[in-house]
Design an enzyme around this catalytic site. Structure first.
Site, PDB file in Angstrom:
ATOM      1  N   GLY A  70       0.840  -1.195   0.000  1.00 24.77           N
ATOM      2  CA  GLY A  70       0.000   0.000   0.000  1.00 24.77           C
ATOM      3  C   GLY A  70       0.872   1.241   0.000  1.00 24.77           C
ATOM      4  O   GLY A  70       0.553   2.244  -0.636  1.00 24.77           O
ATOM      5  N   THR A  71       1.972   1.166   0.707  1.00 27.18           N
ATOM      6  CA  THR A  71       2.910   2.294   0.763  1.00 27.18           C
ATOM      7  C   THR A  71       3.402   2.646  -0.635  1.00 27.18           C
ATOM      8  O   THR A  71       3.449   3.824  -1.015  1.00 27.18           O
ATOM      9  CB  THR A  71       4.111   1.933   1.669  1.00 27.18           C
ATOM     10  OG1 THR A  71       3.608   1.651   2.979  1.00 27.18           O
ATOM     11  CG2 THR A  71       5.130   3.043   1.726  1.00 27.18           C
ATOM     12  N   ASN A 155      -6.864   4.902   9.671  1.00 29.34           N
ATOM     13  CA  ASN A 155      -6.339   3.676  10.281  1.00 29.34           C
ATOM     14  C   ASN A 155      -6.267   3.731  11.802  1.00 29.34           C
ATOM     15  O   ASN A 155      -6.211   2.698  12.455  1.00 29.34           O
ATOM     16  CB  ASN A 155      -4.950   3.365   9.714  1.00 29.34           C
ATOM     17  CG  ASN A 155      -4.038   4.556   9.758  1.00 29.34           C
ATOM     18  OD1 ASN A 155      -4.287   5.571   9.093  1.00 29.34           O
ATOM     19  ND2 ASN A 155      -2.981   4.477  10.544  1.00 29.34           N
ATOM     20  N   GLN A 181      -7.495   0.721   4.458  1.00 32.71           N
ATOM     21  CA  GLN A 181      -8.239   0.204   5.612  1.00 32.71           C
ATOM     22  C   GLN A 181      -9.694  -0.123   5.284  1.00 32.71           C
ATOM     23  O   GLN A 181     -10.316  -0.911   5.977  1.00 32.71           O
ATOM     24  CB  GLN A 181      -8.205   1.220   6.767  1.00 32.71           C
ATOM     25  CG  GLN A 181      -6.856   1.354   7.435  1.00 32.71           C
ATOM     26  CD  GLN A 181      -6.443   0.110   8.235  1.00 32.71           C
ATOM     27  OE1 GLN A 181      -7.254  -0.750   8.569  1.00 32.71           O
ATOM     28  NE2 GLN A 181      -5.164   0.021   8.550  1.00 32.71           N
ATOM     29  N   HIS A 203      -2.528  -7.302   2.893  1.00 27.09           N
ATOM     30  CA  HIS A 203      -2.430  -7.890   4.239  1.00 27.09           C
ATOM     31  C   HIS A 203      -3.438  -7.335   5.232  1.00 27.09           C
ATOM     32  O   HIS A 203      -3.518  -7.808   6.358  1.00 27.09           O
ATOM     33  CB  HIS A 203      -0.995  -7.814   4.767  1.00 27.09           C
ATOM     34  CG  HIS A 203      -0.520  -6.464   5.198  1.00 27.09           C
ATOM     35  ND1 HIS A 203      -0.495  -6.094   6.514  1.00 27.09           N
ATOM     36  CD2 HIS A 203      -0.045  -5.410   4.496  1.00 27.09           C
ATOM     37  CE1 HIS A 203      -0.003  -4.855   6.598  1.00 27.09           C
ATOM     38  NE2 HIS A 203       0.276  -4.426   5.387  1.00 27.09           N
ATOM     39  N   THR A 239       9.351  -7.846 -12.108  1.00 27.60           N
ATOM     40  CA  THR A 239       8.666  -9.121 -12.343  1.00 27.60           C
ATOM     41  C   THR A 239       7.540  -9.298 -11.331  1.00 27.60           C
ATOM     42  O   THR A 239       7.736  -9.068 -10.134  1.00 27.60           O
ATOM     43  CB  THR A 239       9.674 -10.284 -12.227  1.00 27.60           C
ATOM     44  OG1 THR A 239      10.704 -10.056 -13.184  1.00 27.60           O
ATOM     45  CG2 THR A 239       9.012 -11.620 -12.490  1.00 27.60           C
ATOM     46  N   CYS A 323       6.556   5.212  16.298  1.00 25.91           N
ATOM     47  CA  CYS A 323       7.590   5.177  17.314  1.00 25.91           C
ATOM     48  C   CYS A 323       8.880   5.494  16.568  1.00 25.91           C
ATOM     49  O   CYS A 323       9.223   4.790  15.629  1.00 25.91           O
ATOM     50  CB  CYS A 323       7.653   3.760  17.843  1.00 25.91           C
ATOM     51  SG  CYS A 323       8.099   3.645  19.543  1.00 25.91           S
TER      52      CYS A 323
HETATM   53  N1  PLP Z   1      -2.362   3.292   4.371  1.00 25.60           N
HETATM   54  C1  PLP Z   1      -3.025   2.951   5.481  1.00 25.60           C
HETATM   55  C2  PLP Z   1      -4.258   3.699   5.842  1.00 25.60           C
HETATM   56  C3  PLP Z   1      -2.558   1.922   6.295  1.00 25.60           C
HETATM   57  O1  PLP Z   1      -3.212   1.608   7.407  1.00 25.60           O
HETATM   58  C4  PLP Z   1      -1.378   1.242   5.907  1.00 25.60           C
HETATM   59  C5  PLP Z   1      -0.818   0.174   6.751  1.00 25.60           C
HETATM   60  O2  PLP Z   1      -0.692   0.317   7.946  1.00 25.60           O
HETATM   61  C6  PLP Z   1      -0.739   1.623   4.720  1.00 25.60           C
HETATM   62  C7  PLP Z   1      -1.255   2.652   3.973  1.00 25.60           C
HETATM   63  C8  PLP Z   1       0.506   0.946   4.252  1.00 25.60           C
HETATM   64  O3  PLP Z   1       0.210  -0.273   3.627  1.00 25.60           O
HETATM   65  P1  PLP Z   1       1.381  -1.375   3.502  1.00 25.60           P
HETATM   66  O4  PLP Z   1       1.560  -1.951   4.870  1.00 25.60           O
HETATM   67  O5  PLP Z   1       0.856  -2.371   2.516  1.00 25.60           O
HETATM   68  O6  PLP Z   1       2.586  -0.676   3.009  1.00 25.60           O
END
Ligand code: PLP
Length: 381
Positions: A70-71, A155, A181, A203, A239, A323
């Protein structure tokens, strides 16, 4: 004693369907970009997975770009849409004040390194973005805005944002939403929301770690972060991680989440907390929230010590905030909602998931009074 996991907003246990699909795929040979039989077989599996994700979020299969997280999806969208806008003389990046660090930090990076001006949309005391602020910002500076990014659900608090209204106010300005989320927890349609881009992560829905997707309108071209083999519309070379992608799709297709069940547990938990600790308060209580997230402030405590005391009772929950170098920082989300440093650092997030039970709720509620008493005592010493 078995441990109780109330940190589903951090990550979720994999669903059986995802485990099975992924394990099977791990044994398959073939790079999906290869033209021979092995490659074509993997490609077919991958394209099936793409269709499942597309169906799950209401977009076209060609709008699904697989990423490693997601990042990565957030970074690709925000930076890409900014660079595209900057080419057209737009240098302002608008984000909500409560974004995950995976939006907050790339936005600040764009400010420090790429000439962006970042403007944050404030939220009210209930954790909802201020639409009037956005309206007047667009009225005065709309022609300078390259991208707007507002998450679908937060989140830390679970508060759902008025995305449809954000898109309506934005008009022609591209809007990205971090839906990491909310996917599978509440209704979500990329097309109906009218978004330009949206981020997902496997995940958080019972899929594997380390795979996500950027949903990007077919007509939108953005510069890539990763260059190489030209996969995924040349926006995300590399890939394909076929086993993880297949696991992601299996989780997306699974029943995974009974929202009503999760919400019932959450509400039972909230009333139990309020009767056990009457001066506790639930953050975002007056807003529409995800079924599974509860963020509680326990006055006179310190989140870190509460977390460890909970852990000592075999309960996993979260402080919800970052943290850094072992030092607990106050949550920017709670600060944006009007908390002081002190109260923001007296809060815990409990997040329920598909596997949570009433017995989990009962156990936490029975441990809570002692944990809070000890947490308060530790805070005074
Ligand atoms: N965006 C939100 C709102 C999240 O809660 C998270 C994960 O904690 C992420 C992005 C990041 O996703 P990933 O863990 O797949 O990088």
């Amino acid at each position: 004693m078995s441990s109780i996991y109330l940190d589903h907003a951090a990550t979720t246990p994999m669903v059986e369907e995802a485990l099975m699909a992924m394990t099977t795929q791990l044994a398959q040979l073939g790079n999906p970009s290869s033209l021979h039989t092995h490659g074509r077989a993997t490609r077919k599996t991958l394209e099936d997975a793409r269709e499942v994700i597309a169906q799950g979020v209401g977009c076209l299969p060609s709008e699904v770009i697989f990423t490693a997280s997601g990042t990565e999806a957030n970074n690709t969208a925000l930076k890409g849409l900014y660079w595209q806008g900057r080419d057209n003389g737009r240098h302002v990046v608008v984000i909500s004040a409560i974004e995950h660090h995976a939006i907050l930090d790339p936005a600040h990076w764009l400010e420090e390194h790429e000439g962006a001006e970042v403007i944050q949309i404030p939220v009210n005391i209930d954790g909802v973005v201020d639409l009037d602020f956005l309206k007047s910002l667009i009225a005065s500076r709309g022609h300078e805005i390259a991208v707007i990014s507002v998450m679908h659900a937060n989140n830390e608090t679970g508060v759902i944002q008025p995305l449809r209204e954000v898109v309506e106010i934005a008009g022609e300005i591209p809007v990205h939403s971090d839906a990491v989320q909310s996917f599978k927890k509440i209704p979500l349609s990329f097309k109906d929301l009218g978004l330009y881009a949206m981020s997902l992560s496997a995940h958080k829905i019972g899929g594997p770690l380390g795979v996500g997707a950027l949903i990007l309108r077919r007509t939108v071209e953005i510069p890539a972060l990763l260059h190489g083999g030209g996969q995924e519309r040349e926006i995300r070379s590399g890939t394909f991680n076929a086993p993880s992608i297949v696991g992601f799709a299996a989780a997306a297709k699974s029943a995974y989440y009974d929202a009503q069940h999760v919400q019932t547990l959450r509400d039972a938990f909230i009333s139990g907390v309020m009767s056990a600790i009457p001066d506790a308060s639930i953050n975002g209580l007056n807003s529409q929230r995800l079924p599974g997230i509860v963020n509680v402030t326990f006055p006179g405590t310190q989140s870190d010590s509460l977390l460890l005391l909970m852990d000592g009772q075999h309960i996993s929950c979260s402080t919800g905030s970052a943290c850094s170098a072992g030092v607990h920082e106050a949550s920017h989300v709670l600060l944006a909602m009007g908390h002081s440093q002190l109260t923001a650092q007296s809060s815990l997030r409990f997040s329920f998931g598909a596997v949570s039970t009433q017995a989990d709720v009962d156990h936490v509620l029975s441990a809570l009074p002692d944990v809070i008493t000890r947490g308060r005592a530790a805070n005074l010493s």
